[in-house]
Design a protein around this motif. Structure first.
Motif, PDB file in Angstrom:
ATOM      1  N   UNK A   1      10.766   2.910  15.076  1.00  0.00           N
ATOM      2  CA  UNK A   1      10.201   3.506  16.143  1.00  0.00           C
ATOM      3  C   UNK A   1      10.514   5.016  15.999  1.00  0.00           C
ATOM      4  N   UNK A   2       9.548   5.853  16.573  1.00  0.00           N
ATOM      5  CA  UNK A   2       9.714   7.391  16.764  1.00  0.00           C
ATOM      6  C   UNK A   2      11.232   7.761  17.213  1.00  0.00           C
ATOM      7  N   UNK A   3      11.769   7.123  18.386  1.00  0.00           N
ATOM      8  CA  UNK A   3      12.874   7.820  18.857  1.00  0.00           C
ATOM      9  C   UNK A   3      14.227   7.686  17.988  1.00  0.00           C
ATOM     10  N   UNK A   4      14.281   6.296  17.132  1.00  0.00           N
ATOM     11  CA  UNK A   4      15.326   6.191  16.331  1.00  0.00           C
ATOM     12  C   UNK A   4      15.224   7.245  15.048  1.00  0.00           C
ATOM     13  N   UNK A   5      13.755   7.262  14.578  1.00  0.00           N
ATOM     14  CA  UNK A   5      13.573   8.437  13.605  1.00  0.00           C
ATOM     15  C   UNK A   5      14.286   9.708  13.757  1.00  0.00           C
ATOM     16  N   UNK A   6      14.001  10.108  15.193  1.00  0.00           N
ATOM     17  CA  UNK A   6      14.240  11.331  15.636  1.00  0.00           C
ATOM     18  C   UNK A   6      15.626  11.622  15.780  1.00  0.00           C
ATOM     19  N   UNK A   7      16.519  10.417  15.782  1.00  0.00           N
ATOM     20  CA  UNK A   7      17.913  10.620  16.155  1.00  0.00           C
ATOM     21  C   UNK A   7      18.736  10.582  14.698  1.00  0.00           C
ATOM     22  N   UNK A   8      18.004  10.166  13.639  1.00  0.00           N
ATOM     23  CA  UNK A   8      18.567   9.983  12.291  1.00  0.00           C
ATOM     24  C   UNK A   8      18.988  11.504  12.003  1.00  0.00           C
TER      25      UNK A   8
ATOM     26  N   UNK B   1       4.261   9.432   6.091  1.00  0.00           N
ATOM     27  CA  UNK B   1       3.523  10.354   6.936  1.00  0.00           C
ATOM     28  C   UNK B   1       4.152  10.652   8.291  1.00  0.00           C
ATOM     29  N   UNK B   2       4.608   9.598   9.006  1.00  0.00           N
ATOM     30  CA  UNK B   2       5.177   9.941  10.327  1.00  0.00           C
ATOM     31  C   UNK B   2       6.538  10.562  10.125  1.00  0.00           C
ATOM     32  N   UNK B   3       7.268  10.025   9.220  1.00  0.00           N
ATOM     33  CA  UNK B   3       8.705  10.686   9.046  1.00  0.00           C
ATOM     34  C   UNK B   3       8.605  12.241   8.786  1.00  0.00           C
ATOM     35  N   UNK B   4       7.504  12.393   7.927  1.00  0.00           N
ATOM     36  CA  UNK B   4       7.498  14.044   7.542  1.00  0.00           C
ATOM     37  C   UNK B   4       7.098  14.513   8.494  1.00  0.00           C
ATOM     38  N   UNK B   5       6.364  14.218   9.566  1.00  0.00           N
ATOM     39  CA  UNK B   5       5.880  15.028  10.690  1.00  0.00           C
ATOM     40  C   UNK B   5       7.048  15.044  11.638  1.00  0.00           C
ATOM     41  N   UNK B   6       7.973  13.995  11.814  1.00  0.00           N
ATOM     42  CA  UNK B   6       9.005  14.052  12.755  1.00  0.00           C
ATOM     43  C   UNK B   6      10.121  15.074  12.066  1.00  0.00           C
ATOM     44  N   UNK B   7      10.250  15.028  10.767  1.00  0.00           N
ATOM     45  CA  UNK B   7      11.208  15.889  10.337  1.00  0.00           C
ATOM     46  C   UNK B   7      10.662  17.584  10.433  1.00  0.00           C
ATOM     47  N   UNK B   8       9.349  17.592  10.218  1.00  0.00           N
ATOM     48  CA  UNK B   8       9.117  18.948  10.320  1.00  0.00           C
ATOM     49  C   UNK B   8       9.203  19.502  11.977  1.00  0.00           C
ATOM     50  N   UNK B   9       9.099  18.552  12.713  1.00  0.00           N
ATOM     51  CA  UNK B   9       9.107  19.163  14.169  1.00  0.00           C
ATOM     52  C   UNK B   9      10.349  19.212  14.573  1.00  0.00           C
ATOM     53  N   UNK B  10      11.547  18.772  13.903  1.00  0.00           N
ATOM     54  CA  UNK B  10      12.928  18.730  14.180  1.00  0.00           C
ATOM     55  C   UNK B  10      13.474  20.082  13.609  1.00  0.00           C
TER      56      UNK B  10
END
Length: 230
Positions: free
Chosen positions: A98-105, A214-223
């Protein structure tokens, strides 16, 4: 050739070059670098992220198309598909749920997950393409997408590595990822398990993993660069 015709030809060639010569068709069409080196373009971190995200979106789109085309060509009846095994060869790569767990990594951990997924698909996609070359009609039907996917994974991995180098140069990412930049570093024991998968299962798994990348790259960029369209 009369002078006026020659002039028109020169103008047309110039216009065509303006349209096509400056448009890179892949991540490697124009040399990129992370700092000021001779003969390459220096891009901002946000621009580098945009490039790899756009590339990953195209890759995922092609994987969707190929998955659908494989069904139409080889499995015209939905009853032939049966139950698809969800035990992909990349299941041993721990990915955030999920997105929230990816954002916490941690940034380093999420970056490593992206690279691991890309490296894990290097050989399977190439061998899938080789196995499909015997089906000439399908290659024509699918516009040779299997080869495109194999090439795109290779290019995307190199693009992500450039992003990593840029982040390390800016002090955003630790150098702990450096020792894991070579493909061989990510090859886990039993990494040839993909050979046991059927072609349809392989396409299913790649479609799933390309969406994750694709989703992980977007999350990493936004962080890291939240001010840039996040």
């Amino acid at each position: 050739m009369p002078g006026n015709i020659r002039s028109v030809s020169v103008v047309l060639v110039g216009l065509l070059c303006l349209v096509f010569c400056s448009q890179p068709t892949s991540l490697d069409a124009a040399p990129l670098c992370t700092n000021a080196e001779a003969g390459c373009h220096v891009l901002s971190l946000a621009n580098l992220f945009d490039r790899v995200i756009q590339h990953s979106a195209r890759m995922h789109s092609i994987s969707n198309d190929l998955h659908s085309e494989f069904e139409l060509y080889f499995l015209p009846s939905k009853n032939q598909i049966g139950r698809v095994s969800r035990n992909c060869h990349t299941s041993n790569i721990l990915t955030p749920n999920g997105k929230e767990n990816a954002q916490r990594m941690a940034r380093e951990e999420l970056t490593e997950v992206i690279l691991k997924l890309l490296v894990a698909w290097r050989d399977p996609l190439w061998h899938f393409h080789q196995s499909m070359t015997h089906f000439h009609d399908f290659i024509d039907f699918s516009s040779n997408k299997s080869l495109k996917m194999s090439d795109m994974v290779h290019e995307l991995r190199k693009g992500v590595q450039k992003v990593v180098e840029k982040m390390q140069m800016l002090g955003i990412l630790s150098n702990s990822v450096s020792s894991l930049m070579s493909p061989e570093a990510f090859l886990a024991p039993g990494s040839a398990e993909w050979r046991l998968m059927k072609d349809y299962e392989l396409l299913y798994c790649f479609r799933r993993d390309s969406n994750k990348v694709q989703n992980y790259l977007k999350i990493l960029k936004c962080r890291i660069v939240p001010e840039d369209g996040c």
